[in-house]
Design a protein around this motif. Structure first.
Motif, short mmCIF file in Angstrom:
data_model
loop_
_atom_site.label_atom_id
_atom_site.label_comp_id
_atom_site.label_asym_id
_atom_site.label_seq_id
_atom_site.Cartn_x
_atom_site.Cartn_y
_atom_site.Cartn_z
N THR A 21 0.63 -1.15 0.01
CA THR A 21 0.09 -0.15 -0.12
C THR A 21 0.80 1.21 0.09
N SER A 22 1.96 1.10 -0.28
CA SER A 22 2.76 2.26 -0.30
C SER A 22 3.21 2.77 -1.43
N LEU A 23 2.99 4.20 -1.65
CA LEU A 23 2.66 4.62 -2.85
C LEU A 23 3.53 6.04 -3.21
N ALA A 24 4.45 6.25 -2.52
CA ALA A 24 5.36 7.46 -2.93
C ALA A 24 6.33 7.10 -3.97
N HIS A 25 6.73 7.99 -4.80
CA HIS A 25 7.60 7.65 -6.02
C HIS A 25 8.98 7.60 -5.51
N LEU A 26 9.67 7.04 -6.53
CA LEU A 26 11.22 7.31 -6.39
C LEU A 26 11.89 8.61 -6.77
N GLN A 27 12.60 9.31 -6.08
CA GLN A 27 12.94 10.55 -6.28
C GLN A 27 13.88 10.38 -7.30
N VAL A 39 9.65 8.44 3.86
CA VAL A 39 9.15 9.46 3.16
C VAL A 39 7.65 9.02 3.10
N HIS A 40 6.48 9.75 2.68
CA HIS A 40 5.37 9.39 2.37
C HIS A 40 4.71 9.53 0.92
N SER A 41 3.41 8.89 1.03
CA SER A 41 2.98 9.04 -0.36
C SER A 41 2.67 10.38 -0.69
N GLU A 89 -4.89 6.73 -4.41
CA GLU A 89 -3.41 6.89 -5.03
C GLU A 89 -3.51 5.93 -6.17
N TRP A 96 2.64 -1.63 -6.42
CA TRP A 96 3.81 -0.58 -6.61
C TRP A 96 4.80 -1.45 -5.82
N THR A 333 2.05 -1.12 7.61
CA THR A 333 3.17 -1.03 6.73
C THR A 333 4.54 -0.45 7.22
N VAL A 363 10.63 -1.00 1.58
CA VAL A 363 9.09 -0.46 1.47
C VAL A 363 8.37 -1.77 1.84
N GLN B 27 10.78 13.84 7.12
CA GLN B 27 9.54 13.94 6.67
C GLN B 27 8.49 13.90 7.91
N THR B 32 -0.72 8.20 5.31
CA THR B 32 -0.54 7.51 4.21
C THR B 32 0.67 6.50 4.51
N ARG B 35 7.34 4.65 3.37
CA ARG B 35 8.13 3.56 3.05
C ARG B 35 9.58 4.08 3.12
#
Lengths: 392, 392
Positions: A21-27, A39-41, A89, A96, A333, A363, B27, B32, B35
């Protein structure tokens, strides 16, 4: 995952691909020094459409915008339906947090021969599915790389040998390799690796590329993606009449697809009897980045290390997805120190050079576990217009 | 760190506190799922002042805005000087990637008795320094908690016992504990822990709170913090005449303080002979977050595990800083799978419950290593107005 994905597994020795359920994207890379940090979603506000654009009605509302929800929506739109996907999300979720293994052979469990047949049939369709999706949208990183199931010690070897014999009786395409033969295929394997089972038909897809492609293809086909969760499915006189979003907005629709992964049983408004018996099965995975001197794997490696399972799935860019824990922790999570330790320990045992790789991400996700490990898919007699698609 | 900080160490068995170059911030918690992911530093654009506000002249320009640079700037401003601190990422750098151990006794190395004296003298000044800074700005998390140096196996016990005997001959305040006595002090310690050396005077400061407080205090005292790197120190007729920033902007000043950590030797414009012989010594650390059922430590624990050193420094909020590797890797701040594995392995050996904690962050930093492990501090005859302050 889509059609040919493996099933979630509850046993530590048979981890399936990861969902969560983790939703953040790669920086993106920058010049300043990196670190690993919690970090968070992205918030729903970053979603693909604003709430103002929510349609008042649709032919079908898909609850959940992971691989299953988006695939369903894409196909429905191709069939001429007006489709809405609702997900707080979209293109994230369990899909993901996955390694993208399409590996029915190396994931086979005793007593699940029927499921194996379904998985094999689905896996055979992946080549065409990936091609169609790539043509309609973007590449999905489908790699016909096979999977090497590696045994770390003598006990693991005995376990793998039994699986091999069983699979031969089922007529599956598998080959037995000595440790030396396995190392000839994958020189990064540890000298101590005892033996391996080679499954040339067990492939992989890049689950994150897949999500992106499905989002592009769905939209191109007319799907409206609403970045909100569905609070309830409305039922009128035994038939789906629409959904209510968490914001209170309603969408009228004669049909709804429950594809919300492990949360599919939590939607309000439906009779208890039709809610799928899925539960969250926590999985933690790592993403490792290649560095000079680090090992390169040519194909997916699944390993049994003192009875524990770990897999290392190499992407085309040289990065490596390492998974995964199988934990019954409810809707938790948290990335734990113990899980990261165990994944790294087992991965290092079979591929020592893993130590030299950069740790880019850890994650946790939540697979939708079902009572029999099988997907829960189909229409319901009790509520007309309701389709369930979860537990994959 | 400030006055009383321990020195960087090159040997794996004697890791000092961590210093580095990674600068992103934690953060805030959201709803949410989290990860762990690679993120990067805030850009200079997020810095505390814009380039437009760069002063044309100052009494002194401090090159580097870590603990040393900011402390120096604060004191100089208190003395009535017009001070500029230049750092592309102020209040971050090596000081950000640290555990904040103020532990001269448990970090003692044979043959460094002179350094020990300096460290002890500095440590004695921490109480007053922390109080003054807290009064002028914000609390710094200074904890008079002592440090327990734990031996994991019999070899580690022998090593620790030798250190204990040596420290007794030096008249240091140390106490020898059996494993049982150590566990009475810290019940989270593993049953197998053999023995411990108790140093009641080895304390800690929260290095990140400290950086924040120094920034507030400095500014309140009139220091101007410019978020740019210094390209060169200008020397005219044997005296500092100013600095040039990376943007090309010049600041006239009759004095400059080189406090740029491991990069202090890279500033242009100065004669080779005055540049400090510091090099980057890579350290990787972890930050763990408390969870229900996870272990709580009351004081800093340093451990020797089969000859390797690891430390676990508990913050007031229950989180735990685990460090640190000591690596000669040049200016590399990659977080590696191997380092994270080894830190978790050794931390689990002495405090098994660490596995239950959430892994919030992994980060690599670069200590300024000096040839004799001592700080490189003082004015230079060769260039009037130049002060060096690095290698701490």
């Amino acid at each position: 995952m889509g059609d040919g994905s493996p099933l979630p597994r509850r046993r530590r020795t048979h981890t399936g691909e990861q969902r969560g359920t983790s939703l953040a994207h790669l920086q993106p890379a920058k010049t300043t020094p990196p670190r690993i940090v919690l970090v968070h979603s992205p918030s729903a506000a970053d979603g693909p459409v604003s709430s103002a654009a929510v349609p008042r009605r649709a032919d079908v509302v898909v609850v959940g915008g992971g691989v299953i929800g988006l695939s369903t929506a894409w196909r429905a739109a191709q069939a001429g339906m007006a489709v809405v996907v609702a997900d707080p999300e979209p293109a994230r979720g369990a899909s993901w947090v996955a390694a993208g293994m399409l590996a029915p052979v190396t994931e086979l469990h005793y007593g699940e021969e029927a499921l194996l047949e379904a998985n094999l049939a689905a896996a055979r369709r992946w080549d065409a599915f990936a091609s169609e999706l790539a043509a309609a949208a973007t590449p999905v990183g489908y790699r016909r790389c096979g999977t090497l199931l590696v045994a770390a010690d003598d006990g693991d070897r005995a376990w793998a040998r039994e699986l091999f014999e069983f699979e031969r009786t089922l007529g599956l395409e598998v080959e037995w390799l000595t440790g030396r033969q396995a190392r000839l295929m994958e020189p990064a394997l540890a000298p101590g690796v005892r033996a391996a089972l080679w499954a040339p038909g067990d492939h992989q897809v890049d689950n994150r590329l897949l999500l992106g492609a499905l989002l592009v293809a769905s939209r191109a086909a007319g799907v409206v993606v609403v970045p909100e969760s569905v609070q309830a499915v409305d039922v009128t006189a035994g038939s789906v009449s629409g959904v209510r979003l968490s914001s209170g907005t309603g969408i009228e629709a004669p049909a709804a697809v429950l594809a919300a992964g492990c949360r599919s049983g939590l939607v309000e408004g439906l009779p208890e009897s039709v809610l799928p018996a899925v539960r969250p099965v926590k999985g933690q995975i790592l993403r490792l980045r290649p560095r000079a001197g680090g090992p390169a794997l040519g194909r997916s490696v699944r390993a049994v290390v003192e009875g524990s399972s770990v897999y290392l799935v190499p992407r085309e860019d040289g990065s490596l997805v390492v998974g995964a824990t199988v934990e019954e922790q409810g809707f938790d999570t948290t990335v734990t120190a113990g899980a990261v330790y165990e994944l790294l320990r087992d991965a290092r045992t079979v591929v020592p050079g893993v130590s030299e790789l950069a740790l880019d991400e850890a994650v946790a996700g939540l697979r939708p576990g079902s009572p029999d490990n099988g997907p829960v898919v189909g229409a319901h007699d009790a509520v007309s217009g309701l389709v369930v698609a979860t537990g994959h």
